[in-house]
Write a protein that holds these residues in place. Structure first.
Motif, mmCIF file in Angstrom:
data_model
loop_
_atom_site.group_PDB
_atom_site.id
_atom_site.type_symbol
_atom_site.label_atom_id
_atom_site.label_comp_id
_atom_site.label_asym_id
_atom_site.label_seq_id
_atom_site.Cartn_x
_atom_site.Cartn_y
_atom_site.Cartn_z
ATOM 1 N N ILE A 254 15.758 29.982 32.855
ATOM 2 C CA ILE A 254 16.497 31.089 33.463
ATOM 3 C C ILE A 254 17.227 31.889 32.385
ATOM 4 O O ILE A 254 17.516 31.386 31.290
ATOM 5 N N HIS A 255 17.485 33.133 32.672
ATOM 6 C CA HIS A 255 18.275 34.046 31.832
ATOM 7 C C HIS A 255 17.658 34.216 30.442
ATOM 8 O O HIS A 255 18.203 33.796 29.427
ATOM 9 N N ARG A 256 16.465 34.829 30.392
ATOM 10 C CA ARG A 256 15.809 35.217 29.143
ATOM 11 C C ARG A 256 15.712 34.042 28.162
ATOM 12 O O ARG A 256 16.392 34.013 27.121
ATOM 13 N N PRO A 257 14.891 33.071 28.447
ATOM 14 C CA PRO A 257 14.831 31.889 27.573
ATOM 15 C C PRO A 257 14.165 32.195 26.237
ATOM 16 O O PRO A 257 13.282 33.049 26.139
ATOM 17 N N ARG A 261 13.086 26.972 24.801
ATOM 18 C CA ARG A 261 13.414 26.643 26.191
ATOM 19 C C ARG A 261 12.271 26.993 27.133
ATOM 20 O O ARG A 261 12.034 26.294 28.123
#
Length: 379
Positions: A254-257, A261
């Motif tokens: 999530i959130h621009r890995p 990640r």
């Protein structure tokens, strides 16, 4: 001829898997023959002794199933050759199951030979009651008992191999997008039922007869309600292992890995349905052994040697099954790793993704295992 051809292509891991299966079956056969010897010397209580052989027998069947399922993934060229030769999925499944059953049969046979040798006035007085020395041995009894591990392991292996999704050219379908979301809520009612049974067993008005259950084998007294409640709670937490792994993988992306990640999260989410079960089994067995050790310590009693051997065998089968599943997943990721290598992916990135997945899996196991131990109240 098929088995000779397969044996010629064995590698070190195949030999280790085959030997581990034979050794595990030999130990279970020793438990069964000891129960037979005890039944000959002491006719009462034979059913209880056979019941104590069921957990290690189930552990061997579980390991045989996981090891058999890993064979097509580790040797796709072998499955391709058998398919080209005209062997269908049913014949390949029977071939793999026969390989597992042959290992169990050899291990059980060696145990039977040792049992018969010890009965030939070789064993000392300490083993006389365990092998029924001096009492005639029915011919059909040991043969029937030793056929059980072979048949159980063979059937488990045959049922575990999946076709056609494990055949080359037929990759398994990816898990649905909402897999973890659906499965995450299912164990909730089971967990609540287990906690309710534990609270019922701990209620102030419970009588001594309701609080105490003397299990066979001289185990410490346990409350039936607490035992059933903890079993349900452990089952619920085990069912949560796979969904929590998938959820951890989705939280990573999530959130621009970053690439680290992203690769770790996608891989963990894809592997969660197949990795969750062996991890849950291993965690539950380890928690059960710790709880049993705590109960023995509370009772100021020493656990029998046979109980320790059974616990070690079950734990070893769970660890071996987890190792086999990890090898299976690694074999499935070979094309992906080869593609990343052709793209020039740094080796440190792949090592970092592996470490991140291991850290996430360890965190999930600490949560589920810790809750399993915490939900086991003392009567």
């Amino acid at each position: 001829m098929y088995y000779l051809g397969l044996a010629r292509g064995y590698r070190t891991l195949d030999l280790v898997r085959w030997l581990l299966t034979a050794v595990a079956a030999a130990v279970v056969a020793a438990f069964l023959l000891r129960a037979l010897g005890r039944a000959l010397a002491e006719p009462t209580g034979g059913a209880d002794r056979l019941l104590w052989c069921l957990p290690p027998l189930a552990a061997v069947a579980w390991f045989a199933a996981v090891a058999a399922r890993a064979v097509p993934a580790q040797h796709p060229e072998r499955i391709t050759g058998l398919t080209a030769a005209g062997a269908g999925p049913r014949r390949i499944r029977l071939l793999i199951a026969g390989e597992i059953a042959l290992a169990c049969a050899l291990g059980s046979g060696l145990t039977l030979v040792l049992f018969l040798v010890l009965r030939n006035d070789i064993a000392g007085p300490s083993l006389a009651a365990d092998i029924g020395m001096g009492i005639p041995l029915p011919t059909a009894a040991p043969v029937t008992l030793l056929a059980v591990p072979t048949l159980v392991a063979g059937v488990a292996a045959a049922c575990a191999v999946r076709f056609p999704d494990t055949l080359p050219g037929h990759p398994a379908e990816p898990a649905p997008a909402r897999w973890s979301a659906r499965r995450l809520a299912l164990p909730g009612p089971v967990l609540l039922a287990g906690i309710g049974l534990e609270l019922y067993g701990l209620r102030p008005g419970a009588t001594d007869a309701e609080r105490t259950l003397h299990l066979p084998g001289s185990l410490p007294a346990t409350s039936p309600a607490l035992l059933a409640g903890w079993t349900l709670a452990a089952l619920a937490l085990a069912l949560w292992t796979g969904p929590l792994l998938a959820l951890a993988g989705r939280l990573m992306v999530i959130h621009r890995p970053a690439p680290l990640r992203l690769l770790a999260g996608r891989a963990l989410t894809a592997q969660a349905p197949r990795l969750g079960t062996p991890l849950a089994v291993l965690t539950t067995i380890a928690a059960l052994l710790l709880v049993a050790g705590r109960e023995w310590a509370r009772a100021d009693a020493e656990a029998p040697t046979l109980t320790l051997v059974e616990g070690l065998l079950i734990l070893a089968c769970a660890v071996a099954a987890l190792a086999a599943r990890l090898l299976e997943l690694r074999a499935d990721r070979r094309p992906t790793l080869a593609a990343l290598d052709r793209l020039g992916t740094p080796p440190g990135l792949l090592t970092g993704t592996l470490a991140l997945r291991a850290l996430a899996a360890g965190t999930v196991l600490l949560v589920t295992g810790g809750l399993t131990l915490a939900l086991c109240p003392l009567p």
